[in-house]
Motif scaffolding. Sequence first.
Motif, PDB file in Angstrom:
ATOM      1  N   VAL A 142      -0.546   3.766  -1.588  1.00  0.00           N
ATOM      2  CA  VAL A 142      -0.874   2.349  -1.461  1.00  0.00           C
ATOM      3  C   VAL A 142      -1.831   1.956  -2.592  1.00  0.00           C
ATOM      4  O   VAL A 142      -2.870   2.591  -2.774  1.00  0.00           O
ATOM      5  N   LEU A 143      -1.480   0.910  -3.337  1.00  0.00           N
ATOM      6  CA  LEU A 143      -2.303   0.442  -4.463  1.00  0.00           C
ATOM      7  C   LEU A 143      -2.665  -1.024  -4.260  1.00  0.00           C
ATOM      8  O   LEU A 143      -1.784  -1.862  -4.017  1.00  0.00           O
ATOM      9  N   PHE A 144      -3.962  -1.318  -4.374  1.00  0.00           N
ATOM     10  CA  PHE A 144      -4.436  -2.700  -4.277  1.00  0.00           C
ATOM     11  C   PHE A 144      -4.749  -3.209  -5.677  1.00  0.00           C
ATOM     12  O   PHE A 144      -5.389  -2.490  -6.468  1.00  0.00           O
ATOM     13  N   VAL A 145      -4.314  -4.439  -5.979  1.00  0.00           N
ATOM     14  CA  VAL A 145      -4.450  -4.958  -7.347  1.00  0.00           C
ATOM     15  C   VAL A 145      -5.090  -6.350  -7.342  1.00  0.00           C
ATOM     16  O   VAL A 145      -4.681  -7.237  -6.576  1.00  0.00           O
ATOM     17  N   CYS A 146      -6.111  -6.518  -8.212  1.00  0.00           N
ATOM     18  CA  CYS A 146      -6.669  -7.851  -8.466  1.00  0.00           C
ATOM     19  C   CYS A 146      -6.736  -8.048  -9.977  1.00  0.00           C
ATOM     20  O   CYS A 146      -6.005  -7.385 -10.731  1.00  0.00           O
TER      21      CYS A 146
END
Length: 164
Positions: free
Chosen positions: A13-17
């Motif tokens: 799982v990768l969170f991107v901003c």
Amino acid sequence: MDGITPDTPPTRVLFVCLGNICRSPLAEGVFLHLVREAGLADRFEVDSAGTGDWHVGERPDARAAAVAHRHGVELPSRARQVTRDDLDTFDHVLAMDRENLRELGRIARPGARAEIRLLRAHDPVRDGDDVPDPYYGGPSGFDLVYEMVHRSCSVLLAELTATR
Ligand code: 4NP
């Protein structure tokens, strides 16, 4: 979690901003915290990244670290820029806002592995699609971001554990 064996690979799982110093490090830390609380640390690999490269190598913004600390959440991240390969190696990529989502769609190879979507697609409070960028605002922006991220990550984890 039916059908899980010791050989089942972890869900990635990768969170991107944008900058990878405020919103996505908070999402990464909160999701990791929830995963550990649920006793599922060996079932997930969790990371975060930014679409921009201005803050590469930096630890999270002090305001993000402060709100996390108040909630007993650690932020392990060091900023990095998202890569095209990330979109072929992660299973789920969660964008903090529509601009991040557009950028991910632009860099993804055709048929990319990852399911790419907005984190707030999982938020039970439907008052907008974006986790607003708190960088130029005051600390109260970080409290709002924390609440959105926590609600969304709780539902995301429930959904990911229900479907495997
Ligand atoms: P983030 O916030 O995308 O949540 O990490 C930002 C951090 C830095 C900048 C913009 C947004 N910046 O313009 O440097």
